[in-house]
Design an enzyme around this catalytic site. Sequence first.
Site, PDB file in Angstrom:
ATOM      1  N   HIS A 119       8.097 -18.450  32.341  1.00 61.81           N
ATOM      2  CA  HIS A 119       9.306 -17.674  32.028  1.00 61.81           C
ATOM      3  C   HIS A 119       8.898 -16.202  31.971  1.00 61.81           C
ATOM      4  O   HIS A 119       7.754 -15.888  31.620  1.00 61.81           O
ATOM      5  CB  HIS A 119       9.820 -18.148  30.661  1.00 61.81           C
ATOM      6  CG  HIS A 119      11.132 -17.585  30.238  1.00 61.81           C
ATOM      7  ND1 HIS A 119      11.259 -16.346  29.681  1.00 61.81           N
ATOM      8  CD2 HIS A 119      12.379 -18.113  30.271  1.00 61.81           C
ATOM      9  CE1 HIS A 119      12.533 -16.128  29.382  1.00 61.81           C
ATOM     10  NE2 HIS A 119      13.236 -17.187  29.730  1.00 61.81           N
ATOM     11  N   ASP A 159       3.343 -21.541  25.152  1.00 57.57           N
ATOM     12  CA  ASP A 159       4.756 -21.210  25.027  1.00 57.57           C
ATOM     13  C   ASP A 159       5.492 -22.539  24.808  1.00 57.57           C
ATOM     14  O   ASP A 159       5.655 -23.325  25.746  1.00 57.57           O
ATOM     15  CB  ASP A 159       5.220 -20.496  26.306  1.00 57.57           C
ATOM     16  CG  ASP A 159       6.714 -20.223  26.300  1.00 57.57           C
ATOM     17  OD1 ASP A 159       7.416 -20.733  25.406  1.00 57.57           O
ATOM     18  OD2 ASP A 159       7.175 -19.507  27.211  1.00 57.57           O
ATOM     19  N   GLN A 161      10.310 -24.725  25.169  1.00 54.35           N
ATOM     20  CA  GLN A 161      11.020 -25.913  25.668  1.00 54.35           C
ATOM     21  C   GLN A 161      10.367 -27.212  25.218  1.00 54.35           C
ATOM     22  O   GLN A 161      10.866 -28.288  25.562  1.00 54.35           O
ATOM     23  CB  GLN A 161      11.093 -25.886  27.207  1.00 54.35           C
ATOM     24  CG  GLN A 161      11.795 -24.683  27.789  1.00 54.35           C
ATOM     25  CD  GLN A 161      13.290 -24.631  27.472  1.00 54.35           C
ATOM     26  OE1 GLN A 161      13.888 -25.591  26.952  1.00 54.35           O
ATOM     27  NE2 GLN A 161      13.920 -23.502  27.770  1.00 54.35           N
ATOM     28  N   LYS A 174      16.814 -22.793  20.051  1.00 56.55           N
ATOM     29  CA  LYS A 174      16.774 -23.878  21.032  1.00 56.55           C
ATOM     30  C   LYS A 174      16.566 -25.226  20.342  1.00 56.55           C
ATOM     31  O   LYS A 174      16.448 -26.247  20.999  1.00 56.55           O
ATOM     32  CB  LYS A 174      15.651 -23.644  22.038  1.00 56.55           C
ATOM     33  CG  LYS A 174      15.899 -22.445  22.956  1.00 56.55           C
ATOM     34  CD  LYS A 174      14.852 -22.392  24.038  1.00 56.55           C
ATOM     35  CE  LYS A 174      14.686 -21.022  24.643  1.00 56.55           C
ATOM     36  NZ  LYS A 174      15.745 -20.654  25.576  1.00 56.55           N
ATOM     37  N   CYS A 186      15.239 -16.805  34.569  1.00 55.75           N
ATOM     38  CA  CYS A 186      14.134 -15.932  34.128  1.00 55.75           C
ATOM     39  C   CYS A 186      12.792 -16.426  34.653  1.00 55.75           C
ATOM     40  O   CYS A 186      11.765 -16.332  33.968  1.00 55.75           O
ATOM     41  CB  CYS A 186      14.080 -15.797  32.607  1.00 55.75           C
ATOM     42  SG  CYS A 186      15.590 -15.150  31.914  1.00 55.75           S
TER      43      CYS A 186
HETATM   44  N1  7TS Z   1       9.729 -19.347  27.169  1.00 52.78           N
HETATM   45  C1  7TS Z   1      10.402 -20.318  27.779  1.00 52.78           C
HETATM   46  C2  7TS Z   1       9.660 -21.430  28.452  1.00 52.78           C
HETATM   47  C3  7TS Z   1      11.800 -20.303  27.747  1.00 52.78           C
HETATM   48  O1  7TS Z   1      12.480 -21.277  28.336  1.00 52.78           O
HETATM   49  C4  7TS Z   1      12.474 -19.250  27.092  1.00 52.78           C
HETATM   50  C5  7TS Z   1      13.965 -19.124  27.096  1.00 52.78           C
HETATM   51  C6  7TS Z   1      11.699 -18.273  26.456  1.00 52.78           C
HETATM   52  C7  7TS Z   1      10.325 -18.344  26.524  1.00 52.78           C
HETATM   53  C8  7TS Z   1      12.318 -17.152  25.706  1.00 52.78           C
HETATM   54  O2  7TS Z   1      12.977 -17.614  24.580  1.00 52.78           O
HETATM   55  P1  7TS Z   1      13.825 -16.586  23.692  1.00 52.78           P
HETATM   56  O3  7TS Z   1      14.401 -17.440  22.620  1.00 52.78           O
HETATM   57  O4  7TS Z   1      12.883 -15.568  23.202  1.00 52.78           O
HETATM   58  O5  7TS Z   1      14.866 -16.014  24.594  1.00 52.78           O
HETATM   59  N2  7TS Z   1      14.588 -19.795  28.143  1.00 52.78           N
HETATM   60  C9  7TS Z   1      15.884 -19.687  28.518  1.00 52.78           C
HETATM   61  C10 7TS Z   1      16.410 -20.421  29.570  1.00 52.78           C
HETATM   62  O6  7TS Z   1      15.773 -21.220  30.236  1.00 52.78           O
HETATM   63  N3  7TS Z   1      17.701 -20.124  29.715  1.00 52.78           N
HETATM   64  O7  7TS Z   1      18.032 -19.201  28.801  1.00 52.78           O
HETATM   65  C11 7TS Z   1      16.900 -18.926  28.042  1.00 52.78           C
END
Ligand code: 7TS
Length: 411
Positions: free
Chosen positions: A121, A198, A201, A224, A364
Amino acid sequence: MNPEKIRDDFPILKRKIYGKPLVYLDNAATSQKPFSVIQAVQNYYENSNANIHRGVHYLAEEATTAYEEVRKKTASFIHAKDHHSILFTRNCTEAINLVSFSWGRKFLNRGDEILLTEMEHHSNLIPWHLLKNEKGIELKFIPFDETGVLDLSKLSELLSKKTKLVSLTHISNTLGTINPVKEIIRLAHEKGAVVLIDGAQSVPHIPVDVQDLNCDFLAFSSHKMLGPTGVGVLYGKQELLLAMDPFMGGGEMIREVWLDHSTYSNPPWKYEAGTPNIADTIGFGAALDYLNHIGMDKIQKHEEELTRFALQKFSLEKNITVYGPQNPEVHSGILSFNLEGIHPHDVGTILDQEGIAVRAGHHCTQPLMRKLGVSGTARASFYLYNTKEEVELLLQAIQKVFQVFHHAAAR
Ligand code: 7TS
Protein backbone atom coordinates in the site's frame (compact mmCIF):
# COMPACT_ATOMS: atom_id res chain seq x y z
CA MET A 1 -20.79 -18.01 14.63
CA ASN A 2 -24.04 -16.65 13.27
CA PRO A 3 -23.57 -13.72 10.87
CA GLU A 4 -27.34 -13.08 10.79
CA LYS A 5 -27.32 -12.49 14.55
CA ILE A 6 -24.12 -10.45 14.32
CA ARG A 7 -25.77 -8.19 11.71
CA ASP A 8 -28.33 -7.10 14.31
CA ASP A 9 -25.50 -5.45 16.25
CA PHE A 10 -24.65 -3.13 13.32
CA PRO A 11 -27.28 -0.43 12.89
CA ILE A 12 -26.03 0.71 9.47
CA LEU A 13 -26.62 -2.74 7.96
CA LYS A 14 -30.37 -2.06 8.20
CA ARG A 15 -30.04 0.83 5.73
CA LYS A 16 -31.47 0.77 2.26
CA ILE A 17 -29.53 2.29 -0.64
CA TYR A 18 -31.66 3.26 -3.66
CA GLY A 19 -34.46 1.26 -2.00
CA LYS A 20 -32.34 -1.90 -1.83
CA PRO A 21 -30.80 -3.50 1.26
CA LEU A 22 -27.23 -2.36 1.75
CA VAL A 23 -24.67 -5.04 0.84
CA TYR A 24 -21.50 -3.65 2.37
CA LEU A 25 -18.45 -5.20 0.72
CA ASP A 26 -15.91 -2.42 1.26
CA ASN A 27 -14.44 -3.64 4.52
CA ALA A 28 -10.83 -3.36 3.39
CA ALA A 29 -11.41 0.41 3.20
CA THR A 30 -13.20 0.60 6.55
CA SER A 31 -15.47 -1.64 8.60
CA GLN A 32 -18.88 -0.83 10.03
CA LYS A 33 -19.34 -0.29 13.79
CA PRO A 34 -21.48 -2.24 16.26
CA PHE A 35 -23.78 -0.51 18.79
CA SER A 36 -21.33 -1.25 21.60
CA VAL A 37 -18.60 0.84 19.92
CA ILE A 38 -20.95 3.72 19.12
CA GLN A 39 -22.26 3.62 22.68
CA ALA A 40 -18.78 3.53 24.22
CA VAL A 41 -17.89 6.78 22.44
CA GLN A 42 -21.20 8.40 23.38
CA ASN A 43 -20.96 7.19 26.96
CA TYR A 44 -17.46 8.62 27.29
CA TYR A 45 -18.61 12.09 26.21
CA GLU A 46 -21.79 11.89 28.29
CA ASN A 47 -20.19 10.65 31.49
CA SER A 48 -16.41 10.62 31.62
CA ASN A 49 -14.99 13.35 29.37
CA ALA A 50 -11.76 14.83 30.76
CA ASN A 51 -8.18 15.20 29.62
CA ILE A 52 -5.93 12.32 30.63
CA HIS A 53 -2.59 11.87 32.43
CA ARG A 54 -2.72 15.32 34.00
CA GLY A 55 -5.78 15.97 36.16
CA VAL A 56 -6.06 15.10 39.80
CA HIS A 57 -9.84 15.17 39.67
CA TYR A 58 -12.17 12.18 39.53
CA LEU A 59 -13.13 12.41 35.86
CA ALA A 60 -9.51 12.85 34.74
CA GLU A 61 -8.55 9.70 36.61
CA GLU A 62 -11.52 7.79 35.26
CA ALA A 63 -10.69 8.83 31.67
CA THR A 64 -6.98 8.01 32.16
CA THR A 65 -7.80 4.56 33.51
CA ALA A 66 -10.22 3.85 30.64
CA TYR A 67 -7.65 4.98 28.02
CA GLU A 68 -4.80 2.98 29.56
CA GLU A 69 -7.07 -0.09 29.87
CA VAL A 70 -7.40 -0.05 26.07
CA ARG A 71 -3.61 -0.15 25.78
CA LYS A 72 -3.62 -3.32 27.89
CA LYS A 73 -6.48 -4.82 25.83
CA THR A 74 -4.60 -4.02 22.61
CA ALA A 75 -1.45 -5.70 23.95
CA SER A 76 -3.36 -8.82 24.85
CA PHE A 77 -5.23 -8.82 21.49
CA ILE A 78 -1.93 -9.17 19.60
CA HIS A 79 -0.25 -11.19 22.39
CA ALA A 80 2.37 -8.55 23.18
CA LYS A 81 4.40 -9.25 26.30
CA ASP A 82 4.12 -5.75 27.66
CA HIS A 83 1.49 -3.04 27.19
CA HIS A 84 4.27 -0.43 27.16
CA SER A 85 4.97 -1.75 23.64
CA ILE A 86 1.69 -0.31 22.36
CA LEU A 87 1.69 3.24 20.97
CA PHE A 88 -1.50 4.94 19.85
CA THR A 89 -1.35 6.95 16.63
CA ARG A 90 -3.97 8.40 14.26
CA ASN A 91 -3.99 5.42 11.90
CA CYS A 92 -1.80 2.70 10.41
CA THR A 93 -0.23 5.24 8.06
CA GLU A 94 0.97 7.36 10.98
CA ALA A 95 2.30 4.25 12.73
CA ILE A 96 4.50 3.40 9.72
CA ASN A 97 5.61 7.03 9.38
CA LEU A 98 6.54 7.00 13.06
CA VAL A 99 8.97 4.11 12.44
CA SER A 100 10.41 5.83 9.40
CA PHE A 101 10.85 9.13 11.26
CA SER A 102 11.91 7.98 14.72
CA TRP A 103 13.83 4.82 13.90
CA GLY A 104 14.84 5.30 10.26
CA ARG A 105 16.19 8.83 10.58
CA LYS A 106 18.24 7.89 13.61
CA PHE A 107 19.62 4.52 12.58
CA LEU A 108 19.85 4.46 8.76
CA ASN A 109 22.72 5.86 6.71
CA ARG A 110 23.74 6.21 3.07
CA GLY A 111 24.15 2.78 1.44
CA ASP A 112 21.81 1.00 3.85
CA GLU A 113 18.96 -0.93 2.26
CA ILE A 114 15.28 -1.35 3.00
CA LEU A 115 13.51 -4.37 1.58
CA LEU A 116 9.82 -3.94 0.68
CA THR A 117 7.52 -5.88 -1.67
CA GLU A 118 5.86 -5.00 -4.96
CA MET A 119 2.42 -5.30 -3.35
CA GLU A 120 2.69 -2.58 -0.70
CA HIS A 121 0.00 0.00 0.00
CA HIS A 122 1.27 3.56 -0.62
CA SER A 123 1.41 3.93 3.19
CA ASN A 124 4.28 1.45 3.24
CA LEU A 125 6.07 2.97 0.25
CA ILE A 126 6.00 6.74 0.54
CA PRO A 127 7.46 7.00 4.08
CA TRP A 128 10.47 5.08 2.70
CA HIS A 129 10.64 7.29 -0.42
CA LEU A 130 10.88 10.29 1.91
CA LEU A 131 13.63 8.64 3.91
CA LYS A 132 15.48 7.64 0.74
CA ASN A 133 15.44 11.29 -0.45
CA GLU A 134 16.79 12.44 2.88
CA LYS A 135 19.35 9.75 3.71
CA GLY A 136 20.45 8.23 0.40
CA ILE A 137 19.35 4.75 1.38
CA GLU A 138 18.34 2.16 -1.20
CA LEU A 139 14.99 0.45 -1.62
CA LYS A 140 14.64 -3.11 -2.89
CA PHE A 141 11.51 -5.10 -3.61
CA ILE A 142 10.44 -8.73 -3.29
CA PRO A 143 8.51 -9.43 -6.53
CA PHE A 144 5.22 -11.30 -6.75
CA ASP A 145 4.51 -13.95 -9.39
CA GLU A 146 1.59 -14.25 -11.84
CA THR A 147 -0.60 -15.82 -9.12
CA GLY A 148 -0.05 -12.82 -6.83
CA VAL A 149 2.24 -14.72 -4.43
CA LEU A 150 5.61 -13.35 -3.28
CA ASP A 151 8.54 -15.00 -5.03
CA LEU A 152 10.71 -15.98 -2.08
CA SER A 153 13.30 -17.63 -4.30
CA LYS A 154 14.64 -14.08 -4.79
CA LEU A 155 14.95 -13.49 -1.07
CA SER A 156 18.48 -14.83 -0.62
CA GLU A 157 19.69 -12.37 -3.31
CA LEU A 158 17.71 -9.46 -1.93
CA LEU A 159 18.56 -9.88 1.75
CA SER A 160 22.10 -9.00 2.72
CA LYS A 161 24.09 -7.47 5.54
CA LYS A 162 23.16 -4.10 4.00
CA THR A 163 19.45 -4.76 4.64
CA LYS A 164 18.60 -2.83 7.78
CA LEU A 165 14.82 -3.03 7.55
CA VAL A 166 12.30 -5.35 5.94
CA SER A 167 8.85 -3.79 5.83
CA LEU A 168 5.94 -5.65 4.29
CA THR A 169 2.24 -6.16 4.39
CA HIS A 170 0.87 -9.26 6.11
CA ILE A 171 -2.14 -9.34 3.73
CA SER A 172 -2.32 -7.47 0.42
CA ASN A 173 -5.22 -4.99 0.36
CA THR A 174 -5.54 -5.51 -3.40
CA LEU A 175 -4.68 -9.14 -4.13
CA GLY A 176 -5.84 -10.58 -0.81
CA THR A 177 -2.60 -12.61 -0.63
CA ILE A 178 -1.68 -13.79 2.86
CA ASN A 179 2.12 -13.49 2.99
CA PRO A 180 4.32 -15.99 4.86
CA VAL A 181 5.56 -13.27 7.19
CA LYS A 182 6.85 -15.57 9.94
CA GLU A 183 9.31 -17.18 7.54
CA ILE A 184 10.37 -13.80 6.10
CA ILE A 185 10.90 -12.39 9.60
CA ARG A 186 13.10 -15.36 10.49
CA LEU A 187 15.25 -14.95 7.39
CA ALA A 188 15.50 -11.17 7.85
CA HIS A 189 16.61 -11.60 11.46
CA GLU A 190 19.36 -13.98 10.32
CA LYS A 191 20.80 -10.98 8.45
CA GLY A 192 20.29 -8.70 11.42
CA ALA A 193 17.46 -6.67 9.84
CA VAL A 194 14.57 -5.17 11.77
CA VAL A 195 11.10 -6.16 10.51
CA LEU A 196 7.95 -4.05 10.33
CA ILE A 197 4.70 -5.79 9.50
CA ASP A 198 1.84 -3.76 8.04
CA GLY A 199 -1.09 -5.46 9.74
CA ALA A 200 -3.83 -3.15 8.43
CA GLN A 201 -5.54 -6.05 6.63
CA SER A 202 -4.50 -8.92 8.91
CA VAL A 203 -5.08 -7.86 12.52
CA PRO A 204 -8.82 -7.25 11.87
CA HIS A 205 -9.32 -10.65 10.22
CA ILE A 206 -6.99 -13.34 11.57
CA PRO A 207 -5.39 -14.05 14.95
CA VAL A 208 -2.03 -12.26 15.08
CA ASP A 209 0.56 -13.07 17.75
CA VAL A 210 3.55 -10.72 17.75
CA GLN A 211 5.58 -13.02 19.99
CA ASP A 212 5.02 -15.99 17.74
CA LEU A 213 5.78 -13.95 14.59
CA ASN A 214 8.69 -12.26 16.38
CA CYS A 215 8.18 -9.06 14.34
CA ASP A 216 9.89 -5.92 15.63
CA PHE A 217 7.05 -3.56 14.70
CA LEU A 218 3.41 -4.10 13.80
CA ALA A 219 1.14 -1.31 12.51
CA PHE A 220 -2.66 -1.33 12.15
CA SER A 221 -5.82 0.82 12.29
CA SER A 222 -8.84 0.70 14.59
CA HIS A 223 -11.32 1.71 11.89
CA LYS A 224 -10.77 -1.46 9.86
CA MET A 225 -11.59 -3.63 12.90
CA LEU A 226 -14.99 -2.28 14.03
CA GLY A 227 -13.47 0.65 15.92
CA PRO A 228 -13.70 4.39 15.25
CA THR A 229 -11.57 6.30 12.77
CA GLY A 230 -8.71 8.40 14.16
CA VAL A 231 -6.93 5.65 16.13
CA GLY A 232 -3.98 3.58 14.94
CA VAL A 233 -1.60 1.27 16.73
CA LEU A 234 2.12 0.75 16.54
CA TYR A 235 3.50 -2.23 18.44
CA GLY A 236 7.27 -2.10 18.89
CA LYS A 237 9.78 -4.15 20.85
CA GLN A 238 10.79 -2.28 23.98
CA GLU A 239 14.51 -2.12 23.19
CA LEU A 240 13.72 -0.38 19.88
CA LEU A 241 11.19 2.01 21.42
CA LEU A 242 13.73 2.92 24.10
CA ALA A 243 16.46 3.61 21.53
CA MET A 244 14.42 5.60 18.99
CA ASP A 245 13.94 9.37 18.96
CA PRO A 246 10.56 10.96 19.72
CA PHE A 247 8.13 11.45 16.83
CA MET A 248 6.63 14.74 17.94
CA GLY A 249 7.52 17.08 20.76
CA GLY A 250 5.04 18.63 23.16
CA GLY A 251 3.06 18.00 26.30
CA GLU A 252 2.86 14.59 27.93
CA MET A 253 5.95 13.08 26.29
CA ILE A 254 8.51 14.68 28.62
CA ARG A 255 10.30 13.99 31.86
CA GLU A 256 11.80 17.44 32.44
CA VAL A 257 11.87 20.60 30.36
CA TRP A 258 14.21 23.57 30.57
CA LEU A 259 14.11 26.57 28.29
CA ASP A 260 16.74 25.18 25.96
CA HIS A 261 16.49 21.40 26.31
CA SER A 262 14.34 18.55 27.58
CA THR A 263 14.35 14.89 28.56
CA TYR A 264 11.69 12.42 27.57
CA SER A 265 9.29 10.03 29.18
CA ASN A 266 9.56 6.27 28.69
CA PRO A 267 7.72 4.52 25.88
CA PRO A 268 4.86 4.52 25.05
CA TRP A 269 4.26 8.07 26.31
CA LYS A 270 7.48 9.34 24.72
CA TYR A 271 5.69 8.90 21.38
CA GLU A 272 2.31 10.34 22.33
CA ALA A 273 2.77 14.11 22.45
CA GLY A 274 -0.33 16.23 23.03
CA THR A 275 -3.89 15.26 23.87
CA PRO A 276 -4.67 11.95 22.15
CA ASN A 277 -7.94 10.78 20.63
CA ILE A 278 -9.32 9.64 23.97
CA ALA A 279 -12.95 9.01 23.01
CA ASP A 280 -12.18 6.97 19.91
CA THR A 281 -9.50 4.97 21.69
CA ILE A 282 -12.13 4.01 24.26
CA GLY A 283 -14.41 3.10 21.33
CA PHE A 284 -11.58 0.96 19.97
CA GLY A 285 -11.50 -0.87 23.32
CA ALA A 286 -15.18 -1.76 22.82
CA ALA A 287 -14.33 -3.03 19.31
CA LEU A 288 -11.62 -5.30 20.77
CA ASP A 289 -14.15 -6.61 23.32
CA TYR A 290 -16.61 -7.32 20.50
CA LEU A 291 -14.01 -9.18 18.37
CA ASN A 292 -12.81 -11.16 21.42
CA HIS A 293 -16.38 -12.07 22.29
CA ILE A 294 -16.94 -13.54 18.80
CA GLY A 295 -13.40 -15.00 18.62
CA MET A 296 -10.79 -14.22 15.98
CA ASP A 297 -10.45 -17.89 15.03
CA LYS A 298 -14.18 -18.03 14.26
CA ILE A 299 -14.01 -14.80 12.26
CA GLN A 300 -11.09 -16.17 10.27
CA LYS A 301 -12.96 -19.41 9.56
CA HIS A 302 -16.12 -17.58 8.48
CA GLU A 303 -14.20 -15.35 6.08
CA GLU A 304 -12.28 -18.35 4.72
CA GLU A 305 -15.59 -20.05 3.92
CA LEU A 306 -16.96 -16.93 2.24
CA THR A 307 -13.77 -16.51 0.20
CA ARG A 308 -13.70 -20.16 -0.84
CA PHE A 309 -17.35 -19.84 -1.91
CA ALA A 310 -16.74 -16.57 -3.78
CA LEU A 311 -13.56 -17.78 -5.52
CA GLN A 312 -15.35 -20.91 -6.67
CA LYS A 313 -18.40 -18.98 -7.94
CA PHE A 314 -16.29 -16.35 -9.69
CA SER A 315 -14.16 -19.04 -11.37
CA LEU A 316 -17.31 -20.31 -13.13
CA GLU A 317 -18.04 -16.90 -14.67
CA LYS A 318 -16.87 -15.99 -18.14
CA ASN A 319 -15.27 -12.64 -18.86
CA ILE A 320 -14.27 -12.00 -15.25
CA THR A 321 -10.63 -11.83 -14.19
CA VAL A 322 -10.02 -12.38 -10.48
CA TYR A 323 -6.62 -11.25 -9.22
CA GLY A 324 -4.56 -12.86 -6.49
CA PRO A 325 -4.09 -16.51 -5.56
CA GLN A 326 -6.83 -18.99 -6.48
CA ASN A 327 -5.91 -21.09 -3.43
CA PRO A 328 -8.26 -19.90 -0.64
CA GLU A 329 -5.72 -20.94 1.99
CA VAL A 330 -3.48 -18.03 1.03
CA HIS A 331 -6.24 -15.68 -0.13
CA SER A 332 -8.02 -13.59 2.51
CA GLY A 333 -11.51 -12.12 2.06
CA ILE A 334 -10.42 -9.49 -0.46
CA LEU A 335 -11.49 -10.11 -4.04
CA SER A 336 -10.20 -7.80 -6.77
CA PHE A 337 -11.71 -8.37 -10.19
CA ASN A 338 -12.31 -6.86 -13.61
CA LEU A 339 -15.10 -7.47 -16.08
CA GLU A 340 -13.80 -7.72 -19.62
CA GLY A 341 -14.03 -4.44 -21.50
CA ILE A 342 -15.72 -2.55 -18.64
CA HIS A 343 -13.99 0.12 -16.57
CA PRO A 344 -13.90 -0.74 -12.84
CA HIS A 345 -15.46 2.63 -11.97
CA ASP A 346 -18.45 1.75 -14.16
CA VAL A 347 -18.66 -1.62 -12.41
CA GLY A 348 -18.60 0.12 -9.01
CA THR A 349 -21.26 2.64 -10.06
CA ILE A 350 -23.70 0.03 -11.35
CA LEU A 351 -23.16 -2.20 -8.30
CA ASP A 352 -23.85 0.84 -6.13
CA GLN A 353 -27.22 1.28 -7.83
CA GLU A 354 -27.98 -2.27 -6.69
CA GLY A 355 -27.15 -1.32 -3.09
CA ILE A 356 -23.74 -3.03 -3.23
CA ALA A 357 -20.76 -1.08 -1.87
CA VAL A 358 -17.39 -2.08 -3.35
CA ARG A 359 -14.28 -0.06 -4.01
CA ALA A 360 -13.04 0.65 -7.53
CA GLY A 361 -9.69 2.09 -8.52
CA HIS A 362 -6.03 1.49 -7.74
CA HIS A 363 -6.60 0.90 -3.99
CA CYS A 364 -3.48 2.95 -3.15
CA THR A 365 -1.30 0.32 -4.85
CA GLN A 366 -0.31 2.00 -8.12
CA PRO A 367 2.94 0.05 -8.62
CA LEU A 368 1.00 -3.22 -8.18
CA MET A 369 -1.59 -2.07 -10.77
CA ARG A 370 1.21 -1.22 -13.20
CA LYS A 371 2.59 -4.73 -12.80
CA LEU A 372 -0.87 -6.24 -13.42
CA GLY A 373 -1.15 -4.00 -16.48
CA VAL A 374 -4.45 -2.43 -15.42
CA SER A 375 -5.43 1.05 -14.26
CA GLY A 376 -7.66 -0.31 -11.52
CA THR A 377 -9.92 -3.11 -10.33
CA ALA A 378 -13.27 -3.49 -8.62
CA ARG A 379 -12.77 -4.91 -5.13
CA ALA A 380 -15.18 -6.72 -2.82
CA SER A 381 -13.91 -7.29 0.72
CA PHE A 382 -15.66 -9.32 3.41
CA TYR A 383 -16.00 -9.21 7.18
CA LEU A 384 -17.71 -11.13 9.94
CA TYR A 385 -21.21 -9.82 9.11
CA ASN A 386 -21.15 -10.76 5.40
CA THR A 387 -23.03 -13.79 4.14
CA LYS A 388 -23.07 -16.19 1.18
CA GLU A 389 -26.38 -14.59 0.16
CA GLU A 390 -24.52 -11.30 -0.24
CA VAL A 391 -21.92 -13.00 -2.46
CA GLU A 392 -24.82 -14.31 -4.57
CA LEU A 393 -26.28 -10.79 -4.74
CA LEU A 394 -22.91 -9.50 -5.90
CA LEU A 395 -22.80 -12.10 -8.67
CA GLN A 396 -26.36 -11.29 -9.76
CA ALA A 397 -25.52 -7.58 -9.85
CA ILE A 398 -22.40 -8.35 -11.92
CA GLN A 399 -24.70 -10.01 -14.47
CA LYS A 400 -26.64 -6.73 -14.55
CA VAL A 401 -23.43 -4.84 -15.26
CA PHE A 402 -22.78 -7.11 -18.25
CA GLN A 403 -26.38 -6.65 -19.46
CA VAL A 404 -26.18 -2.85 -19.23
CA PHE A 405 -22.96 -2.83 -21.24
CA HIS A 406 -24.10 -5.36 -23.83
CA HIS A 407 -27.26 -3.32 -24.40
CA ALA A 408 -25.18 -0.17 -24.71
CA ALA A 409 -22.81 -1.91 -27.15
CA ALA A 410 -25.69 -3.29 -29.25
CA ARG A 411 -27.34 0.14 -29.61
N1 7TS B 1 -1.72 -0.65 4.82
C1 7TS B 1 -2.61 -1.41 4.18
C2 7TS B 1 -2.23 -2.80 3.77
C3 7TS B 1 -3.89 -0.91 3.94
O1 7TS B 1 -4.78 -1.67 3.32
C4 7TS B 1 -4.22 0.40 4.35
C5 7TS B 1 -5.54 1.03 4.04
C6 7TS B 1 -3.24 1.14 5.03
C7 7TS B 1 -2.00 0.59 5.24
C8 7TS B 1 -3.51 2.50 5.54
O2 7TS B 1 -4.45 2.48 6.56
P1 7TS B 1 -4.99 3.86 7.16
O3 7TS B 1 -5.99 3.44 8.18
O4 7TS B 1 -3.82 4.55 7.73
O5 7TS B 1 -5.60 4.61 6.03
N2 7TS B 1 -6.21 0.46 2.96
C9 7TS B 1 -7.30 0.95 2.33
C10 7TS B 1 -7.90 0.29 1.27
O6 7TS B 1 -7.51 -0.77 0.82
N3 7TS B 1 -8.95 0.99 0.85
O7 7TS B 1 -9.05 2.10 1.60
C11 7TS B 1 -8.02 2.08 2.53
